[in-house]
Design a protein around this motif. Structure first.
Motif, mmCIF file in Angstrom:
data_model
loop_
_atom_site.group_PDB
_atom_site.id
_atom_site.type_symbol
_atom_site.label_atom_id
_atom_site.label_comp_id
_atom_site.label_asym_id
_atom_site.label_seq_id
_atom_site.Cartn_x
_atom_site.Cartn_y
_atom_site.Cartn_z
ATOM 1 N N LEU A 136 11.150 -1.313 0.556
ATOM 2 C CA LEU A 136 11.499 -2.013 2.429
ATOM 3 C C LEU A 136 10.621 -1.271 2.890
ATOM 4 O O LEU A 136 10.502 -2.446 3.799
ATOM 5 N N ARG A 137 9.764 -0.079 3.123
ATOM 6 C CA ARG A 137 9.062 0.128 3.871
ATOM 7 C C ARG A 137 7.678 -0.117 3.749
ATOM 8 O O ARG A 137 7.064 -0.492 5.060
ATOM 9 N N MET A 138 7.163 -0.356 2.084
ATOM 10 C CA MET A 138 5.974 -0.679 2.460
ATOM 11 C C MET A 138 5.943 -1.997 2.054
ATOM 12 O O MET A 138 4.466 -2.613 2.336
ATOM 13 N N GLY A 139 6.351 -3.059 2.213
ATOM 14 C CA GLY A 139 6.303 -4.660 1.602
ATOM 15 C C GLY A 139 5.972 -5.075 2.431
ATOM 16 O O GLY A 139 5.369 -5.914 2.911
ATOM 17 N N PRO A 140 6.925 -5.496 3.735
ATOM 18 C CA PRO A 140 6.296 -5.886 4.904
ATOM 19 C C PRO A 140 5.182 -5.919 5.702
ATOM 20 O O PRO A 140 4.461 -6.934 5.669
ATOM 21 N N GLU A 141 4.335 -4.223 5.171
ATOM 22 C CA GLU A 141 3.753 -3.955 6.130
ATOM 23 C C GLU A 141 2.193 -4.779 5.140
ATOM 24 O O GLU A 141 1.090 -5.461 5.646
ATOM 25 N N LEU A 142 2.369 -4.687 3.762
ATOM 26 C CA LEU A 142 1.417 -5.253 2.647
ATOM 27 C C LEU A 142 1.670 -6.729 2.523
ATOM 28 O O LEU A 142 0.415 -7.144 2.893
ATOM 29 N N GLU A 143 2.651 -6.902 2.766
ATOM 30 C CA GLU A 143 2.583 -8.343 2.714
ATOM 31 C C GLU A 143 1.499 -9.120 3.990
ATOM 32 O O GLU A 143 1.208 -10.081 3.710
ATOM 33 N N ASN A 144 2.135 -8.933 4.965
ATOM 34 C CA ASN A 144 1.088 -8.926 6.494
ATOM 35 C C ASN A 144 0.116 -8.040 6.733
ATOM 36 O O ASN A 144 -0.529 -8.377 7.338
ATOM 37 N N HIS A 145 -0.449 -7.105 5.807
ATOM 38 C CA HIS A 145 -1.799 -6.331 6.020
ATOM 39 C C HIS A 145 -2.732 -7.346 6.240
ATOM 40 O O HIS A 145 -3.003 -8.703 5.874
ATOM 41 N N SER A 146 -3.876 -7.131 7.623
ATOM 42 C CA SER A 146 -4.955 -8.170 8.114
ATOM 43 C C SER A 146 -5.905 -8.270 7.091
ATOM 44 O O SER A 146 -6.331 -9.273 7.426
ATOM 45 N N ILE A 147 -5.933 -7.654 5.876
ATOM 46 C CA ILE A 147 -7.108 -7.509 4.968
ATOM 47 C C ILE A 147 -6.780 -8.777 4.111
ATOM 48 O O ILE A 147 -7.407 -9.743 3.535
ATOM 49 N N GLY A 164 10.948 -11.881 1.307
ATOM 50 C CA GLY A 164 11.271 -9.856 1.110
ATOM 51 C C GLY A 164 11.996 -9.780 -0.056
ATOM 52 O O GLY A 164 10.830 -10.431 -1.578
ATOM 53 N N GLU A 165 12.315 -9.279 -0.467
ATOM 54 C CA GLU A 165 12.508 -8.278 -1.643
ATOM 55 C C GLU A 165 13.373 -9.909 -2.660
ATOM 56 O O GLU A 165 14.202 -10.060 -1.883
ATOM 57 N N THR A 166 13.082 -9.579 -3.957
ATOM 58 C CA THR A 166 13.308 -10.440 -4.075
ATOM 59 C C THR A 166 13.805 -9.557 -5.941
ATOM 60 O O THR A 166 13.335 -8.337 -6.568
ATOM 61 N N GLN A 167 14.777 -9.869 -6.549
ATOM 62 C CA GLN A 167 15.542 -9.364 -8.661
ATOM 63 C C GLN A 167 14.514 -9.611 -9.511
ATOM 64 O O GLN A 167 14.590 -8.856 -10.021
ATOM 65 N N ALA A 168 13.636 -10.607 -9.402
ATOM 66 C CA ALA A 168 12.215 -10.595 -10.196
ATOM 67 C C ALA A 168 11.762 -12.053 -9.720
ATOM 68 O O ALA A 168 11.914 -12.599 -8.975
ATOM 69 N N SER A 169 10.626 -12.266 -10.489
ATOM 70 C CA SER A 169 9.706 -12.946 -9.549
ATOM 71 C C SER A 169 8.818 -13.409 -11.278
ATOM 72 O O SER A 169 8.457 -12.038 -11.774
ATOM 73 N N GLY A 170 8.298 -14.346 -11.615
ATOM 74 C CA GLY A 170 7.281 -15.435 -13.011
ATOM 75 C C GLY A 170 5.944 -14.539 -12.681
ATOM 76 O O GLY A 170 5.895 -14.214 -13.352
ATOM 77 N N SER A 171 5.608 -15.343 -11.185
ATOM 78 C CA SER A 171 3.990 -14.835 -10.817
ATOM 79 C C SER A 171 4.166 -12.953 -10.711
ATOM 80 O O SER A 171 2.993 -12.926 -11.029
#
Length: 289
Positions: free
Chosen positions: A182-193, A221-228
Motif C-alpha cells: 500500500l505504501r510502495m505500489g502507488p509510487e512505483l505505479e506512477n514513477h517518472s521512469i 490498485g491492490e488486487t487479490q490475484a493477477s494472471g499477467s
C-alpha cells in the motif's frame, strides 16, 4: 437482452464482460467508472468488452476501473473465455483472442455440468527490454535496476508480457507485507521512469519452483490475484535464476501455474468461475451517461 452483462472472477480478481453492441450507451471513462464502482455500481476490477477481430476468433478490449485501458489481463482472459462459452457466443473450448497486448490462445476446462471451471492461456513472450514497457532507463534489459520509492533504494526487474510490470524481489526467507504494498505500489505505479505507468509485484521465492506475490495493478490498485502479474513475476524469477519453470505463483487470492520456456514464452493455467449474469437498470445508467 439490452444492457446485459456477465460477471466472473479468477482467484478473486473479478471482471464484468459484455458486448458493447448490447448497450444503449457508450463505454466511456465515466460509464466505466460508474459500472465498476463497488458502492454505486456493479463493482469489479475492470470491464472486458467483446470486439470484432480480423486476426483472431474474437477481439477483446480491457478497461481498468479508473476508465483507462489495459493491454492484457491473464485473469481477465480466463473470465472472457468463460463468458464466451457460458453465454453461448461460442460452443468451442479452444479459440484465439486478439488483445492490445497481442494474440493469445485459450483452452477451456469444462466440467460434467458443462460449466467452465478453468482455462489455460498462451500469454505470449516476456521481454525485459525498456522500450517494451516503456521505461526511460537506458539499458539492454531491465534486470535489477535501481529505483527509489517511499524513501527506499530498491532494485526492480522490468517485464512486459504485453503490458508493463515492475517486479521487486525480497531474498528467500524475507517477507513483504500488505503495508509495504500500500505504501510502495502507488509510487512505483506512477514513477517518472514509467511514462505509461506500470503494474507492480512484490515477490518472494518460496521454493525452487514457487513464488509468493503481492500485486498493485495499474489503474486498479491492490488486487487479490493477477494472471499477467504472475507471468511477469515468474519470468523475472527465472531470468534472475531464483526459480525454475514451471512456477507455482501464489497470491492472496490463490495459485496459478506458469510455464516459462527457454525463449520466455508463457503459459498460464488457473481456475475461473462465473458469478452471475444480469442487466444494467435504466435508472442507474441515466446519470452515468
Amino acid at each position: 437482452m439490452k444492457n446485459a452483462f456477465f460477471k466472473g472472477h479468477g482467484l478473486g480478481n473479478d471482471y464484468i464482460a459484455l458486448n458493447p453492441k448490447d448497450l444503449d450507451f457508450k463505454l466511456t471513462p465515466k460509464t466505466i467508472r460508474a459500472i465498476c464502482d463497488r458502492h454505486w455500481g456493479v463493482g469489479s476490477d475492470g470491464i472486458l468488452a467483446l470486439t470484432a477481430s480480423r486476426k483472431a476468433d474474437f477481439g477483446l478490449r480491457i478497461y481498468n476501473p479508473d476508465g483507462s485501458e489495459a493491454e492484457k489481463s491473464g485473469n481477465g482472459l480466463r473470465i472472457f473465455g468463460c463468458y464466451l462459452f457460458a453465454t453461448k457466443i461460442t460452443k468451442r473450448r479452444s479459440f484465439s483472442v486478439e488483445t492490445k497486448g497481442g494474440l493469445v490462445h485459450i483452452d477451456l476446462e469444462v466440467d460434467r455440468r458443462g460449466q467452465v471451471v478453468g482455462a489455460t492461456v498462451d500469454m505470449g513472450r516476456a521481454t525485459f527490454q525498456p522500450r517494451a514497457l516503456p521505461c526511460t532507463i537506458r539499458a539492454p534489459e531491465l534486470i535489477l535496476q535501481p529505483i527509489k520509492a517511499v524513501g527506499q533504494s530498491l532494485r526492480f526487474t522490468g517485464v512486459s508480457v504485453g503490458n508493463p510490470h515492475c517486479v521487486v524481489f525480497k531474498d528467500k526467507g524475507g517477507k513483504w507485507t500488505r503495508e509495504d504494498l500500500l505504501r510502495m505500489g502507488p509510487e512505483l505505479e506512477n514513477h517518472s521512469i514509467f511514462p505509461k505507468r506500470t503494474n507492480v509485484q512484490l515477490a518472494v521465492p518460496t521454493g525452487p519452483k514457487s513464488l509468493y506475490i503481492l500485486i498493485w495493478e495499474r489503474g486498479a490498485g491492490e488486487t487479490q490475484a493477477s494472471g499477467s502479474s504472475s507471468c511477469a513475476a515468474a519470468s523475472a524469477g527465472v531470468r534472475l535464476g531464483l526459480i525454475k519453470s514451471p512456477v507455482t505463483v501464489k497470491a492472496p487470492g490463490g495459485t496459478l501455474l506458469i510455464t516459462v520456456d527457454a525463449q520466455y514464452n508463457l503459459t498460464m493455467k488457473g481456475p475461473v468461475a462465473e458469478v452471475y449474469q444480469g442487466q444494467l437498470h435504466p435508472a442507474f445508467l441515466t446519470p452515468a451517461k
